[in-house]
Scaffold this motif. Sequence first.
Motif, PDB file in Angstrom:
ATOM      1  N   SER A 136       1.601  -5.849  -3.440  1.00  0.00           N
ATOM      2  CA  SER A 136       2.965  -5.649  -4.034  1.00  0.00           C
ATOM      3  C   SER A 136       3.440  -4.321  -3.328  1.00  0.00           C
ATOM      4  O   SER A 136       2.437  -3.724  -2.416  1.00  0.00           O
ATOM      5  CB  SER A 136       2.479  -5.005  -5.400  1.00  0.00           C
ATOM      6  N   LEU A 137       4.474  -3.996  -3.458  1.00  0.00           N
ATOM      7  CA  LEU A 137       5.174  -2.896  -2.871  1.00  0.00           C
ATOM      8  C   LEU A 137       5.632  -1.755  -3.842  1.00  0.00           C
ATOM      9  O   LEU A 137       5.822  -2.003  -4.723  1.00  0.00           O
ATOM     10  CB  LEU A 137       6.455  -3.228  -1.984  1.00  0.00           C
ATOM     11  N   VAL A 138       5.349  -0.582  -3.440  1.00  0.00           N
ATOM     12  CA  VAL A 138       5.561   0.622  -4.262  1.00  0.00           C
ATOM     13  C   VAL A 138       6.048   1.802  -3.520  1.00  0.00           C
ATOM     14  O   VAL A 138       5.614   1.982  -2.364  1.00  0.00           O
ATOM     15  CB  VAL A 138       4.533   0.904  -5.103  1.00  0.00           C
ATOM     16  N   HIS A 139       6.957   2.878  -4.224  1.00  0.00           N
ATOM     17  CA  HIS A 139       7.271   3.986  -3.512  1.00  0.00           C
ATOM     18  C   HIS A 139       7.571   4.929  -4.868  1.00  0.00           C
ATOM     19  O   HIS A 139       8.282   4.417  -5.774  1.00  0.00           O
ATOM     20  CB  HIS A 139       8.317   4.066  -2.889  1.00  0.00           C
ATOM     21  N   ARG A 140       7.245   6.097  -4.733  1.00  0.00           N
ATOM     22  CA  ARG A 140       7.813   7.223  -5.788  1.00  0.00           C
ATOM     23  C   ARG A 140       8.998   8.122  -5.009  1.00  0.00           C
ATOM     24  O   ARG A 140       8.879   8.273  -3.731  1.00  0.00           O
ATOM     25  CB  ARG A 140       6.568   7.939  -6.094  1.00  0.00           C
ATOM     26  N   GLY A 141       9.724   8.747  -6.000  1.00  0.00           N
ATOM     27  CA  GLY A 141      10.597   9.666  -5.198  1.00  0.00           C
ATOM     28  C   GLY A 141      10.558  10.794  -6.290  1.00  0.00           C
ATOM     29  O   GLY A 141      10.898  10.708  -7.639  1.00  0.00           O
ATOM     30  N   ASP A 142      10.565  12.193  -5.672  1.00  0.00           N
ATOM     31  CA  ASP A 142      11.061  13.310  -6.531  1.00  0.00           C
ATOM     32  C   ASP A 142      11.861  14.488  -5.795  1.00  0.00           C
ATOM     33  O   ASP A 142      11.583  14.721  -4.764  1.00  0.00           O
ATOM     34  CB  ASP A 142       9.617  14.078  -6.888  1.00  0.00           C
ATOM     35  N   TRP A 143      12.850  14.797  -6.681  1.00  0.00           N
ATOM     36  CA  TRP A 143      13.857  15.896  -5.899  1.00  0.00           C
ATOM     37  C   TRP A 143      14.465  16.600  -6.835  1.00  0.00           C
ATOM     38  O   TRP A 143      15.159  16.047  -7.736  1.00  0.00           O
ATOM     39  CB  TRP A 143      14.615  15.330  -4.867  1.00  0.00           C
ATOM     40  N   VAL A 188      -3.917  10.262   0.222  1.00  0.00           N
ATOM     41  CA  VAL A 188      -3.048  11.584   0.305  1.00  0.00           C
ATOM     42  C   VAL A 188      -2.047  11.348  -1.160  1.00  0.00           C
ATOM     43  O   VAL A 188      -1.618  12.473  -1.499  1.00  0.00           O
ATOM     44  CB  VAL A 188      -2.385  11.714   1.584  1.00  0.00           C
ATOM     45  N   LEU A 189      -1.624   9.965  -1.304  1.00  0.00           N
ATOM     46  CA  LEU A 189      -0.599   9.957  -2.406  1.00  0.00           C
ATOM     47  C   LEU A 189      -1.108   9.839  -3.788  1.00  0.00           C
ATOM     48  O   LEU A 189      -0.612   9.366  -4.387  1.00  0.00           O
ATOM     49  CB  LEU A 189       0.366   8.634  -1.992  1.00  0.00           C
ATOM     50  N   SER A 190      -2.283  10.142  -4.009  1.00  0.00           N
ATOM     51  CA  SER A 190      -3.089  10.118  -5.346  1.00  0.00           C
ATOM     52  C   SER A 190      -2.274  10.892  -6.060  1.00  0.00           C
ATOM     53  O   SER A 190      -2.317  10.427  -7.520  1.00  0.00           O
ATOM     54  CB  SER A 190      -4.787  10.406  -5.151  1.00  0.00           C
ATOM     55  N   ALA A 191      -1.908  12.041  -6.074  1.00  0.00           N
ATOM     56  CA  ALA A 191      -1.044  12.621  -6.791  1.00  0.00           C
ATOM     57  C   ALA A 191       0.227  11.856  -7.568  1.00  0.00           C
ATOM     58  O   ALA A 191       0.541  12.330  -8.292  1.00  0.00           O
ATOM     59  CB  ALA A 191      -0.816  14.019  -6.330  1.00  0.00           C
ATOM     60  N   ARG A 192       0.712  11.106  -6.788  1.00  0.00           N
ATOM     61  CA  ARG A 192       1.907  10.134  -6.930  1.00  0.00           C
ATOM     62  C   ARG A 192       1.235   9.070  -7.646  1.00  0.00           C
ATOM     63  O   ARG A 192       2.024   8.070  -7.890  1.00  0.00           O
ATOM     64  CB  ARG A 192       2.602   9.896  -5.817  1.00  0.00           C
ATOM     65  N   GLY A 193      -0.371   8.692  -7.979  1.00  0.00           N
ATOM     66  CA  GLY A 193      -0.315   7.791  -8.657  1.00  0.00           C
ATOM     67  C   GLY A 193      -0.920   6.795  -7.686  1.00  0.00           C
ATOM     68  O   GLY A 193      -1.354   5.614  -8.267  1.00  0.00           O
TER      69      GLY A 193
END
Length: 345
Positions: A297-304, A275-280
């Motif tokens: 590893s841990l990762v998160h993206r944010g967009d606003w 589901v998060l493929s669009a966020r890489g």
Amino acid sequence: MSNPPQAYATDEDREKRSAEVLQELVPSPDGPGCAAAVGRRGNVVWEAGRGKADVATGRAITPATVFDMASNSKQFTADAILLLAGRHRLALNDPLSKFLDNAPAWTRSVTLADLMHHTSGIPDYQDLLEDKGVKLTDPAGQQEAITAVLASRPEDPPGRRFSYSNSNYVLLAHVVEKVTGTPFPTFIQREFFTPLHLRMTLAPATEVPGKAKSYDEKGGSFTPNSSPWKQYGDGSVQTTPGELVRWADNYRTGRVGGTQLLAGVTEGAVNTGGVLSARGVKEGRYGAGIVLLPDKSLVHRGDWEGFHSTFKVSPDRNTAVAVVCNVEPPDSLPAANQLLDIWTK
């Protein structure tokens, strides 16, 4: 015989290559841009900025420039729930209905773990408000978002599948307030920012000193982008990339929350199913406000609203990187990956 992977003999070499990575991400310093930082065991070892924090005034992005971290704020919300669970103030299998007045019937089937792991099936409040005619340029706060969510219904049975929804984390912030009797921003400040000496603010739609303005780009021109929406729990942490990588050391030390919180970060993590493929993030399991990748590893993206952030922590939890921008970059995740490689070799 193939050449071995490139190693960086000194921090001077690493700093030079890191600066090149940032320059590749932001080719021109004359428009909006990005800042980046690398932390080792809680210390910032490299940070830099490139581009303009304010195009109109020419104010440059520096390591001290503040950005909206958008969905990278979710990890604090999830960790607040884990902290309260560790104090036996709530349990992850508690139903959402336990924390609501006049709870809709469907909330009895949604657990706090469902909210944390995005398996509640609840639609995103951003879509719900926009469907009601509330534009991003119209005022809308926390209560408007919660009211819209509770008036809806899950689109899938709770627990069935991963479906990323900001509603989950707005509701978790409400749970924290209900349990503690404390405003959510105050609780986060008291329990996380202050004890860890982090220069962070949880302040939705608020100008804070040193903050960058965000922009949309079209045809090489930049238009300021902002919204008066004031939700929290799903976003709204304002800080620098350097402070974000300093926070990352809590994933190593458990200084706040101890071993129980650290275990809860990844326990019960659910497959994102691409589901998060669009966020890489093509593979991974969603834990407590952060994604656990196959290499640990841990990762998160944010967009606003023009702000974009990428945060990543190494498998051994010793090194962290953050790349934050005030305009949509080509893709900041590859840059974050490059920086992590540079500083872990």
